[in-house]
Design a protein around this motif. Sequence first.
Motif, PDB file in Angstrom:
ATOM      1  N   TYR A 109       0.833  -1.216   0.000  1.00 16.78           N
ATOM      2  CA  TYR A 109       0.000   0.000   0.000  1.00 16.78           C
ATOM      3  C   TYR A 109       0.864   1.262   0.000  1.00 16.78           C
ATOM      4  O   TYR A 109       0.564   2.240  -0.677  1.00 16.78           O
ATOM      5  CB  TYR A 109      -0.919  -0.005   1.212  1.00 16.78           C
ATOM      6  CG  TYR A 109      -1.899   1.150   1.241  1.00 16.78           C
ATOM      7  CD1 TYR A 109      -3.080   1.096   0.500  1.00 16.78           C
ATOM      8  CD2 TYR A 109      -1.637   2.292   1.995  1.00 16.78           C
ATOM      9  CE1 TYR A 109      -3.973   2.153   0.508  1.00 16.78           C
ATOM     10  CE2 TYR A 109      -2.522   3.361   2.004  1.00 16.78           C
ATOM     11  CZ  TYR A 109      -3.694   3.283   1.267  1.00 16.78           C
ATOM     12  OH  TYR A 109      -4.568   4.330   1.270  1.00 16.78           O
ATOM     13  N   ALA A 117      -6.382  -5.182  -2.880  1.00 15.90           N
ATOM     14  CA  ALA A 117      -7.808  -4.994  -3.102  1.00 15.90           C
ATOM     15  C   ALA A 117      -8.547  -4.929  -1.759  1.00 15.90           C
ATOM     16  O   ALA A 117      -8.022  -5.346  -0.720  1.00 15.90           O
ATOM     17  CB  ALA A 117      -8.348  -6.147  -3.946  1.00 15.90           C
ATOM     18  N   THR A 118      -9.761  -4.412  -1.804  1.00 19.59           N
ATOM     19  CA  THR A 118     -10.587  -4.330  -0.597  1.00 19.59           C
ATOM     20  C   THR A 118     -10.766  -5.706   0.033  1.00 19.59           C
ATOM     21  O   THR A 118     -10.729  -5.866   1.260  1.00 19.59           O
ATOM     22  CB  THR A 118     -11.967  -3.742  -0.940  1.00 19.59           C
ATOM     23  OG1 THR A 118     -11.792  -2.462  -1.542  1.00 19.59           O
ATOM     24  CG2 THR A 118     -12.824  -3.592   0.314  1.00 19.59           C
ATOM     25  N   ASN A 119     -10.949  -6.724  -0.826  1.00 21.66           N
ATOM     26  CA  ASN A 119     -11.128  -8.086  -0.324  1.00 21.66           C
ATOM     27  C   ASN A 119      -9.930  -8.566   0.494  1.00 21.66           C
ATOM     28  O   ASN A 119     -10.081  -9.359   1.426  1.00 21.66           O
ATOM     29  CB  ASN A 119     -11.339  -9.049  -1.494  1.00 21.66           C
ATOM     30  CG  ASN A 119     -12.657  -8.809  -2.196  1.00 21.66           C
ATOM     31  OD1 ASN A 119     -13.403  -7.920  -1.819  1.00 21.66           O
ATOM     32  ND2 ASN A 119     -12.929  -9.583  -3.222  1.00 21.66           N
ATOM     33  N   TRP A 121      -7.997  -6.758   2.529  1.00 21.77           N
ATOM     34  CA  TRP A 121      -8.064  -6.217   3.889  1.00 21.77           C
ATOM     35  C   TRP A 121      -9.178  -6.878   4.699  1.00 21.77           C
ATOM     36  O   TRP A 121      -9.002  -7.168   5.886  1.00 21.77           O
ATOM     37  CB  TRP A 121      -8.274  -4.699   3.839  1.00 21.77           C
ATOM     38  CG  TRP A 121      -7.131  -3.969   3.211  1.00 21.77           C
ATOM     39  CD1 TRP A 121      -7.126  -3.307   2.027  1.00 21.77           C
ATOM     40  CD2 TRP A 121      -5.790  -3.853   3.727  1.00 21.77           C
ATOM     41  NE1 TRP A 121      -5.882  -2.777   1.761  1.00 21.77           N
ATOM     42  CE2 TRP A 121      -5.040  -3.096   2.788  1.00 21.77           C
ATOM     43  CE3 TRP A 121      -5.161  -4.319   4.880  1.00 21.77           C
ATOM     44  CZ2 TRP A 121      -3.702  -2.795   2.984  1.00 21.77           C
ATOM     45  CZ3 TRP A 121      -3.812  -4.013   5.082  1.00 21.77           C
ATOM     46  CH2 TRP A 121      -3.099  -3.269   4.142  1.00 21.77           C
ATOM     47  N   ILE A 122     -10.313  -7.142   4.050  1.00 19.35           N
ATOM     48  CA  ILE A 122     -11.404  -7.836   4.742  1.00 19.35           C
ATOM     49  C   ILE A 122     -10.974  -9.246   5.110  1.00 19.35           C
ATOM     50  O   ILE A 122     -11.143  -9.700   6.249  1.00 19.35           O
ATOM     51  CB  ILE A 122     -12.672  -7.870   3.856  1.00 19.35           C
ATOM     52  CG1 ILE A 122     -13.190  -6.453   3.611  1.00 19.35           C
ATOM     53  CG2 ILE A 122     -13.765  -8.719   4.502  1.00 19.35           C
ATOM     54  CD1 ILE A 122     -14.324  -6.371   2.609  1.00 19.35           C
ATOM     55  N   THR A 285     -15.388  -7.235  -5.965  1.00 16.60           N
ATOM     56  CA  THR A 285     -15.262  -6.494  -4.724  1.00 16.60           C
ATOM     57  C   THR A 285     -16.359  -6.936  -3.777  1.00 16.60           C
ATOM     58  O   THR A 285     -17.517  -7.055  -4.164  1.00 16.60           O
ATOM     59  CB  THR A 285     -15.362  -4.982  -4.979  1.00 16.60           C
ATOM     60  OG1 THR A 285     -14.370  -4.639  -5.931  1.00 16.60           O
ATOM     61  CG2 THR A 285     -15.139  -4.199  -3.705  1.00 16.60           C
ATOM     62  N   LYS A 289     -19.649  -2.719  -1.129  1.00 18.21           N
ATOM     63  CA  LYS A 289     -19.152  -1.839  -2.170  1.00 18.21           C
ATOM     64  C   LYS A 289     -19.702  -2.240  -3.532  1.00 18.21           C
ATOM     65  O   LYS A 289     -20.084  -1.414  -4.349  1.00 18.21           O
ATOM     66  CB  LYS A 289     -17.618  -1.866  -2.188  1.00 18.21           C
ATOM     67  CG  LYS A 289     -17.015  -0.858  -3.160  1.00 18.21           C
ATOM     68  CD  LYS A 289     -15.505  -0.893  -3.062  1.00 18.21           C
ATOM     69  CE  LYS A 289     -14.902   0.096  -4.063  1.00 18.21           C
ATOM     70  NZ  LYS A 289     -13.439   0.071  -4.011  1.00 18.21           N
TER      71      LYS A 289
END
Length: 307
Positions: A109, A117-119, A121-122, A285, A289
Amino acid sequence: MANAKPRLALVTGILCISIFPILVKLKLTPGLISAFYRMAIAIALLLPYVLITKKFKLPKTNILLLAVLCGILFASDVGVWNIAIQESSATQASLLTNLSPLWVGIISYVFLKSKPATNFWIGTSIALFGMAMFVGFKFFLELNFDRAFLLAVLSGILYSIYLLISKKVLSQMDVLSFMTISLLSSAVYLAIVCIIVKEPFSGFTNMGWLVLFIQAVVCQLMAWLSISFAIQHMRATRVSLSLLGQAVLTSLLAWLFLDEKIKLNMIIGGLILLLGIRITFYAKTFLIKNRFNKAKEGSSLATQKTV
């Protein structure tokens, strides 16, 4: 089907490295010398093969230097992790080392153009929560912030840097050539370190030599040829998080061969951890979102029709 081979290679690699903490825990050889022989035996087996079959290709100078750096980073990671396992519990060392997905995400990052990707971090959040439940929340209250703790954290950081650099290198050279250069530099580097700290290069039992051979063939050659292939075709963040699955497999093997108990929190935590890993493989995503974007697109179309 294009993604099937890298994923299968990743699973194979995880299976192969899952036995490593158990072998180190036997303490049949010192930590650093164990790391040296893991690399030395592996390169002794790999080098003749790539030379005879003419599958070794020397890369450009800048890529060659990065491959050598990868070898030094990986050797340092394995060396300090071995010491951390032997000076503390295998659970503590494995947990702290397996924080590498977090370091990979942060480094990517901050320093790289390709952002996680957002995934990721989740999935990372869920997987780390699962890891915490897996080892037991009480475990964190009993952490010893000693040399073993610092070495285990350092191992995770070295591991994450290795994954990111090797991803760049493997985009410009084949796996066998990369492994040859990396292993050779690892072995030479660890030999120098072992000589400096006066580690014994012999005098081990037959079982000790057998364990060293298994580490080299299974935990190094088989595992990292597979994982390197996965890194070449997958995101480094996704590979690093998937490697958390090693902890679950290691515990199962410890239960089978070392009579270590599996508790309910380990089963639940392991399932949550695997769920977190699965989320990172989700193609779109995740959830909110994605739905928001669809709603936004629908609203935009409705406006256009009205106009």
